[in-house]
Design a protein around this motif. Structure first.
Motif, mmCIF file in Angstrom:
data_model
loop_
_atom_site.group_PDB
_atom_site.id
_atom_site.type_symbol
_atom_site.label_atom_id
_atom_site.label_comp_id
_atom_site.label_asym_id
_atom_site.label_seq_id
_atom_site.Cartn_x
_atom_site.Cartn_y
_atom_site.Cartn_z
ATOM 1 N N ALA A 158 16.324 1.562 0.139
ATOM 2 C CA ALA A 158 17.649 2.191 0.528
ATOM 3 C C ALA A 158 16.890 3.839 1.058
ATOM 4 N N ILE A 159 16.295 4.848 0.312
ATOM 5 C CA ILE A 159 16.348 5.816 0.345
ATOM 6 C C ILE A 159 15.521 5.719 1.081
ATOM 7 N N ALA A 160 14.723 4.687 1.604
ATOM 8 C CA ALA A 160 13.424 5.179 3.810
ATOM 9 C C ALA A 160 14.706 4.743 4.227
ATOM 10 N N PHE A 161 15.162 3.807 4.021
ATOM 11 C CA PHE A 161 16.248 3.533 5.535
ATOM 12 C C PHE A 161 17.121 4.920 5.760
ATOM 13 N N GLU A 162 17.877 5.678 4.505
ATOM 14 C CA GLU A 162 18.054 6.697 5.459
ATOM 15 C C GLU A 162 17.505 8.015 6.141
ATOM 16 N N LEU A 163 15.863 7.641 5.331
ATOM 17 C CA LEU A 163 15.540 8.367 5.934
ATOM 18 C C LEU A 163 14.170 8.326 7.520
ATOM 19 N N GLY A 164 14.643 6.431 7.614
ATOM 20 C CA GLY A 164 14.414 6.532 9.041
ATOM 21 C C GLY A 164 12.360 5.379 9.038
ATOM 22 N N TYR A 165 12.721 5.405 7.920
ATOM 23 C CA TYR A 165 11.546 4.310 7.531
ATOM 24 C C TYR A 165 11.588 2.837 7.394
ATOM 25 N N THR A 166 11.108 2.058 7.418
ATOM 26 C CA THR A 166 11.292 0.548 7.438
ATOM 27 C C THR A 166 9.386 0.304 6.965
ATOM 28 N N LEU A 167 10.200 -0.919 5.812
ATOM 29 C CA LEU A 167 9.471 -1.671 4.877
ATOM 30 C C LEU A 167 7.915 -2.394 5.968
ATOM 31 N N HIS A 168 7.044 -2.342 5.865
ATOM 32 C CA HIS A 168 5.869 -3.131 6.598
ATOM 33 C C HIS A 168 4.595 -3.947 6.001
ATOM 34 N N GLU A 169 5.084 -4.012 4.680
ATOM 35 C CA GLU A 169 4.025 -4.782 3.941
ATOM 36 C C GLU A 169 4.396 -4.257 2.364
ATOM 37 N N ARG A 170 5.021 -4.918 1.419
ATOM 38 C CA ARG A 170 4.987 -5.176 0.413
ATOM 39 C C ARG A 170 3.796 -6.128 -0.625
ATOM 40 N N ASP A 171 2.541 -5.680 -1.199
ATOM 41 C CA ASP A 171 1.969 -6.663 -1.214
ATOM 42 C C ASP A 171 1.748 -5.876 -2.871
ATOM 43 N N VAL A 172 2.037 -7.614 -3.328
ATOM 44 C CA VAL A 172 2.418 -7.690 -5.355
ATOM 45 C C VAL A 172 0.789 -7.948 -5.667
ATOM 46 N N VAL A 173 0.594 -6.534 -6.284
ATOM 47 C CA VAL A 173 -1.137 -6.483 -6.414
ATOM 48 C C VAL A 173 -1.423 -7.287 -8.601
ATOM 49 N N THR A 174 -0.187 -6.988 -8.860
ATOM 50 C CA THR A 174 -0.539 -7.860 -10.481
ATOM 51 C C THR A 174 0.997 -7.887 -10.493
ATOM 52 N N ARG A 175 1.561 -8.967 -11.397
ATOM 53 C CA ARG A 175 3.090 -8.580 -11.570
ATOM 54 C C ARG A 175 3.074 -7.713 -11.784
ATOM 55 N N GLY A 176 2.617 -6.392 -12.434
ATOM 56 C CA GLY A 176 3.442 -5.504 -12.787
ATOM 57 C C GLY A 176 3.272 -4.416 -11.850
ATOM 58 N N GLN A 177 2.469 -4.531 -11.234
ATOM 59 C CA GLN A 177 2.117 -3.160 -9.870
ATOM 60 C C GLN A 177 2.111 -3.463 -8.332
ATOM 61 N N TRP A 178 2.738 -3.227 -7.837
ATOM 62 C CA TRP A 178 3.250 -3.324 -5.864
ATOM 63 C C TRP A 178 2.735 -2.358 -5.659
ATOM 64 N N ARG A 179 2.561 -2.871 -4.080
ATOM 65 C CA ARG A 179 1.381 -1.833 -3.291
ATOM 66 C C ARG A 179 2.946 -1.872 -2.122
ATOM 67 N N MET A 180 3.592 -1.237 -1.942
ATOM 68 C CA MET A 180 4.704 -1.086 -0.500
ATOM 69 C C MET A 180 4.425 -0.348 0.330
ATOM 70 N N THR A 181 4.322 -0.175 1.312
ATOM 71 C CA THR A 181 3.817 0.555 3.000
ATOM 72 C C THR A 181 5.241 0.966 3.635
ATOM 73 N N TYR A 182 5.098 1.842 3.898
ATOM 74 C CA TYR A 182 6.618 1.610 5.226
ATOM 75 C C TYR A 182 5.935 2.624 6.573
ATOM 76 N N LEU A 183 6.532 2.388 7.560
ATOM 77 C CA LEU A 183 6.012 2.988 8.402
ATOM 78 C C LEU A 183 7.643 3.596 9.088
ATOM 79 N N ARG A 184 7.305 4.699 9.606
ATOM 80 C CA ARG A 184 8.031 5.482 10.110
ATOM 81 C C ARG A 184 8.987 5.185 11.560
#
Length: 216
Positions: A33-59
């Motif tokens: 939601a914050i990314a959207f307000e600041l003009g970013y979109t989710l490019h990739e969500r990588d579930v590394v493990t059950r308790g670790q996610w890597r989220m990549t946003y592009l402007r």
């Protein structure tokens, strides 16, 4: 993760990568939601493990996204709220349905993106394979009548799931799409005076330095 930490990732850079660990994973919708307000979109969500996610946003460099980012940055520098407050003037009919919160809209956008990327084929294949597995087990256990019947019933249920899953997933997509549409309608009804002039940079909002122009 506090809002100040999240804001620091979306300061106008082209790519923002966020690692979420443990309980931070539940904040993914708020980050979106914050990314959207600041003009970013989710490019990739990588579930590394059950308790670790890597989220990549592009402007997002489209004009509407950059304007939204600029308005958010101006509002924060003026000491305003992170998310815009929607007030509907009496002369404008209110958007139909209940008010959609920014975090809820962000979750709906992510659900839509997941469906647009993966569709329902994967779930259909899984249900079909389970149905075949139950049929095979029923054949193997055919001498045990009760067990064989139970396995046949399970196979039939998996067949029904495989048939109905595309319809269910499409309905879920449409449900989320309506949420996002209603949220956008509600945003378009923002009303009120423009934010006051921004204070000097030295007294900005926790030192956050976001987009300053449409070209940032």
């Amino acid at each position: 993760m506090k809002d100040e930490q999240i804001l620091a990732y979306f300061n106008g850079r082209g790519t923002a990568e966020i690692i979420l660990r443990g309980r931070e994973v539940v904040q993914s919708d708020r980050i979106a939601a914050i990314a959207f307000e600041l003009g970013y979109t989710l490019h990739e969500r990588d579930v590394v493990t059950r308790g670790q996610w890597r989220m990549t946003y592009l402007r997002d460099d489209f004009q509407g996204a950059r304007q939204r980012a600029q308005h958010t940055a101006d509002r924060l520098r003026a000491g305003g709220p992170l998310f815009p407050q929607t007030r509907t003037p009496a002369v404008v009919p209110p958007a139909p349905g209940r008010q959609i919160a920014p975090v809820e809209a962000a979750s709906a956008r992510q659900n839509m993106a997941a469906y647009e990327t993966h569709g329902s084929r994967g779930l259909v294949i899984i249900a079909a394979l389970l149905g075949i597995a139950f049929l095979v087990l029923a054949w193997v256990a055919r001498e045990a009548l009760g067990g064989a019947i139970a396995l046949l019933v399970a196979a039939a249920l998996m067949g029904v799931v495989a048939i109905l899953t595309p319809r269910w997933m499409r309905s879920w997509y449409e449900y989320n799409r309506r949420k996002v549409t209603r949220f956008n309608q509600q945003r378009s009804q923002q009303w009120g005076p423009p934010p006051p002039p921004a204070p000097p940079p030295s007294t900005g909002w926790n030192g956050w330095d976001g987009p300053r122009s449409n070209g940032s």
